[in-house]
Scaffold this active site. Structure first.
Site, PDB file in Angstrom:
ATOM      1  N   GLY A  57      59.083  18.018  19.651  1.00 55.94           N
ATOM      2  CA  GLY A  57      60.311  18.523  18.903  1.00 55.94           C
ATOM      3  C   GLY A  57      59.596  19.704  18.170  1.00 55.94           C
ATOM      4  O   GLY A  57      58.373  19.698  17.843  1.00 55.94           O
ATOM      5  N   CYS A  84      53.963  14.227  21.754  1.00 57.38           N
ATOM      6  CA  CYS A  84      53.971  15.421  21.106  1.00 57.38           C
ATOM      7  C   CYS A  84      54.613  15.236  19.624  1.00 57.38           C
ATOM      8  O   CYS A  84      53.746  14.259  18.847  1.00 57.38           O
ATOM      9  CB  CYS A  84      54.691  16.569  21.484  1.00 57.38           C
ATOM     10  SG  CYS A  84      54.407  18.210  20.722  1.00 57.38           S
ATOM     11  N   TYR A  85      55.483  15.550  19.184  1.00 60.13           N
ATOM     12  CA  TYR A  85      56.000  15.063  17.875  1.00 60.13           C
ATOM     13  C   TYR A  85      56.357  13.652  17.593  1.00 60.13           C
ATOM     14  O   TYR A  85      56.025  13.376  16.712  1.00 60.13           O
ATOM     15  CB  TYR A  85      57.245  16.204  17.478  1.00 60.13           C
ATOM     16  CG  TYR A  85      57.927  15.763  16.155  1.00 60.13           C
ATOM     17  CD1 TYR A  85      57.542  16.399  15.066  1.00 60.13           C
ATOM     18  CD2 TYR A  85      59.108  14.905  15.993  1.00 60.13           C
ATOM     19  CE1 TYR A  85      58.149  16.034  13.674  1.00 60.13           C
ATOM     20  CE2 TYR A  85      59.649  14.549  14.760  1.00 60.13           C
ATOM     21  CZ  TYR A  85      59.087  15.147  13.441  1.00 60.13           C
ATOM     22  OH  TYR A  85      59.550  14.816  12.556  1.00 60.13           O
ATOM     23  N   HIS A 172      52.174  17.106  26.619  1.00 52.80           N
ATOM     24  CA  HIS A 172      53.592  17.003  27.470  1.00 52.80           C
ATOM     25  C   HIS A 172      53.231  16.563  28.827  1.00 52.80           C
ATOM     26  O   HIS A 172      53.032  17.329  29.872  1.00 52.80           O
ATOM     27  CB  HIS A 172      54.211  18.392  27.333  1.00 52.80           C
ATOM     28  CG  HIS A 172      54.964  18.850  25.930  1.00 52.80           C
ATOM     29  ND1 HIS A 172      55.953  18.359  25.340  1.00 52.80           N
ATOM     30  CD2 HIS A 172      54.177  19.498  25.035  1.00 52.80           C
ATOM     31  CE1 HIS A 172      56.090  18.677  24.186  1.00 52.80           C
ATOM     32  NE2 HIS A 172      55.204  19.328  23.896  1.00 52.80           N
ATOM     33  N   GLU A 174      55.841  15.936  30.692  1.00 53.33           N
ATOM     34  CA  GLU A 174      57.132  16.022  31.568  1.00 53.33           C
ATOM     35  C   GLU A 174      56.946  17.578  32.047  1.00 53.33           C
ATOM     36  O   GLU A 174      58.028  17.842  33.090  1.00 53.33           O
ATOM     37  CB  GLU A 174      58.169  16.238  30.610  1.00 53.33           C
ATOM     38  CG  GLU A 174      58.404  16.920  29.626  1.00 53.33           C
ATOM     39  CD  GLU A 174      57.838  16.790  28.419  1.00 53.33           C
ATOM     40  OE1 GLU A 174      56.662  16.132  28.278  1.00 53.33           O
ATOM     41  OE2 GLU A 174      57.945  17.458  27.141  1.00 53.33           O
ATOM     42  N   SER A 226      87.187  21.138  44.491  1.00 52.64           N
ATOM     43  CA  SER A 226      86.940  22.574  44.084  1.00 52.64           C
ATOM     44  C   SER A 226      86.392  23.193  45.181  1.00 52.64           C
ATOM     45  O   SER A 226      86.152  24.475  45.341  1.00 52.64           O
ATOM     46  CB  SER A 226      85.963  22.608  42.834  1.00 52.64           C
ATOM     47  OG  SER A 226      84.899  22.357  42.893  1.00 52.64           O
ATOM     48  N   ASP A 230      79.953  18.762  43.431  1.00 55.57           N
ATOM     49  CA  ASP A 230      80.282  17.559  42.412  1.00 55.57           C
ATOM     50  C   ASP A 230      81.602  17.077  42.656  1.00 55.57           C
ATOM     51  O   ASP A 230      81.693  15.859  42.834  1.00 55.57           O
ATOM     52  CB  ASP A 230      80.175  18.374  40.941  1.00 55.57           C
ATOM     53  CG  ASP A 230      78.991  19.035  40.525  1.00 55.57           C
ATOM     54  OD1 ASP A 230      77.937  18.866  41.177  1.00 55.57           O
ATOM     55  OD2 ASP A 230      79.267  19.733  39.532  1.00 55.57           O
ATOM     56  N   LYS A 369      72.216  17.068  38.293  1.00 56.75           N
ATOM     57  CA  LYS A 369      72.674  17.964  39.396  1.00 56.75           C
ATOM     58  C   LYS A 369      71.814  17.604  40.911  1.00 56.75           C
ATOM     59  O   LYS A 369      72.320  17.013  41.889  1.00 56.75           O
ATOM     60  CB  LYS A 369      72.601  19.337  39.219  1.00 56.75           C
ATOM     61  CG  LYS A 369      73.157  20.047  40.251  1.00 56.75           C
ATOM     62  CD  LYS A 369      74.761  20.429  39.863  1.00 56.75           C
ATOM     63  CE  LYS A 369      75.227  21.332  41.041  1.00 56.75           C
ATOM     64  NZ  LYS A 369      76.843  21.358  40.641  1.00 56.75           N
TER      65      LYS A 369
END
Ligand code: XMP
Length: 514
Positions: A57, A84-85, A172, A174, A226, A230, A369
């Protein structure tokens, strides 16, 4: 439901990294959810977490109103990873010390692994590259913790107490700039939390199918198609779950891209064995949108009209009480989270009227997604649908700054077709997240064409790269492509005399203009 996998909770401490962390956990085939940091330990326990990750953060633990977590979170007997934070918060709350070391590390940094390297860093060599972004640092580990890495500037870049299931890293894991980051994530999940990598497409599908059955029973279900990935995946899942109880509906609201209605019908007939009701509703949508220029009103009107159309279809065809929506997890996070402001009422989530006669079935509500695409492929959807670029529910209406008239739709639709064609021709459709046009219907500028003065509208070309639409970069398209787009749009689209390229990333821009 009881046999739904227990989540690894990613506690959002105010960074956009929370979503990235949740996705990395999913990529390790473990189910994850993002939760706000102000949940109480009791609320957290009620979610039956298999692990907890405290995200990074932007705040400093010194700030009086920096985000905190309930100290009881560390007493739940659930393994915790601080990042991290989150690392500094964990150190501080468990009796260690965070110092204003003056040691700022931003970007690629070398860590020195201290042997024995514990659970998390066992795959690391003596020295390795990681991504850092911090000012303060942990200077004293809490009792019982083993320090497993340092840097040239900070003494405690990683620490853990595997007995208590507490793990903590300053860097980090990630981001892709930490090459061994995913290895750290997997060690935490598989060894720290004792989890199995069983959040796989097959299991996701089985789980979704069971929940759909439990929710709808023997009732009839309607699904809005659509043409995008999705709604197609949502429809296939529901079809797998309840077969002939499903009717699909394609509402042609007149806000589609060039050729789209025919294409939907054609693809649908080829790949689905489900009845399709095609409602031609252009006139009624355009009548409702007449004179409306406010983006949020457009969205609300379209969402509302959609539901009215579905209610009519339900009434005439099936008596269905359930409506399938292809809502994705990022839509849920973007419209619902406490930390993220409500930027746009996404048609999938926020734009629906309160008084509708349907209960929503949202089988993709927990998926990102890329997971939807994998599930789609697993269900046998063809590439052309699986890899399709996203298109917003309210369609071209949110790509006209100004009124959604037939004339404005004609211009934006024609320009959009050119952009998509040129992107395809340059082989860029899979490396760009979205490529489209926005018509500035409220703006006119002077130009010269042939011998004459023109006073017409600008088209803005928007092309972005992204992993999940939460953040995006403007695409560095080759000049030749931009050049072709520009000259073709001006030549082929009457009413447009200027083409601009949008070079705004998200944030601060959003992908769509409205
Ligand atoms: P923004 O503009 O918020 O868009 O950066 C993020 C992604 O969401 C798509 N989008 C929508 N999708 N209904 C949808 O199904 C909507 O109302 C909607 N609005 C935006 C947008 O195209 C982008 O991929």
């Amino acid at each position: 439901m009881d046999d739904h996998p227990r989540p690894v909770l990613v506690v959002d401490l105010g960074a956009q990294y929370a979503q990235l962390i949740a996705r990395r956990v999913r990529e390790a085939h473990v189910y994850s959810e993002i939760v706000p940091h102000d949940l109480t330990a009791v609320e957290i326990a009620a979610k039956r977490p298999a692990g907890i990750i405290l995200s990074g953060g932007p705040a400093s633990v010194y700030e009086p109103d920096g985000p905190q977590v309930d100290p009881g979170l560390f007493e739940l007997g659930v393994p915790v990873l601080g990042i991290c934070y989150g690392h500094q918060l964990m150190a501080q709350m468990l009796g260690g010390e965070v110092g204003n070391t003056g040691a700022r590390e931003y970007g690629g940094t070398q860590i020195h692994v201290v042997r024995p390297a514990g659970v998390l860093l066992q795959d690391f060599p003596e020295t390795d590259s990681v991504w850092m972004s911090h000012g303060d640092g942990v200077v004293k580990a809490p009792d019982g913790f083993l320090v497993t890495a340092s840097t040239d500037l900070i003494p405690i870049a990683a620490m853990e107490d595997p007995q208590r299931g507490m793990f903590s890293i300053q860097f980090h894991p990630e981001v892709s700039h930490t090459p061994r980051g995913q290895a750290v994530m997997k060690r935490f999940l598989y060894e720290g939390c004792g989890l199995l990598p069983d959040w796989t497409p097959t299991n996701i599908i089985e789980d979704a199918v069971e929940r759909i059955r439990a929710q709808v029973g023997s009732a009839e279900v309607l699904c809005a198609l659509s043409g995008g990935v999705d709604s197609a995946v949502a429809a296939l899942l529901v079809h797998k779950a309840v077969g002939a109880q499903l009717t699909c509906v394609f509402v042609d609201h007149g806000l589609n891209r060039d050729g789209e209605p025919d294409q939907v019908e054609e693809t649908f007939a080829r790949y689905f064995q489900v009845p399709l009701v095609h409602v031609k509703a252009e006139d009624r949508f355009l009548a409702k949108l007449e004179g409306v220029t406010d983006p949020e009103r457009k969205r609300k009107i379209i969402g509302e009209e959609f539901i009215r159309v579905f209610e009519e279809v339900a009434h005439e065809h099936t008596g269905a009480r359930f409506l399938v929506q292809g809502t994705l997890y990022p839509d849920v996070i973007e419209s619902g989270s406490k930390t993220a402001a409500n930027i746009k009422s996404h048609h999938n989530v926020g734009g629906l009227p309160e008084d509708m006669d349907f209960e929503l079935v949202e089988p993709l509500r927990e998926l990102f997604k890329d997971e939807v695409r994998t599930v789609g492929a697993e269900l046998g959807l063809p590439e052309e649908i699986v890899r399709r670029q996203p298109f917003p529910g309210p369609g071209l209406a949110v790509r006209i700054v100004g009124e959604v008239s037939r004339e404005n739709l004609r211009m934006v639709r024609a320009a959009d077709a050119i952009v998509r064609e040129e992107i395809m021709r340059a082989g860029l459709e899979h490396t760009t997240w979205q490529a489209f046009c926005v018509l500035l219907a409220d703006v006119q500028s002077v130009g010269v064409m042939g011998d004459g003065r023109t006073y017409e509208h600008p088209i803005v070309v928007r092309c972005v790269t992204s992993e999940d639409a939460m953040t995006a970069d403007w695409a560095k398209l080759p000049y030749e492509v931009l050049d072709r787009v520009s000259s073709r749009v001006i030549r082929e689209v009457p009413g447009v005399n200027r083409v601009a390229y949008d070079i705004t990333s998200k944030p601060p821009g959003t992908i769509e203009w409205e």
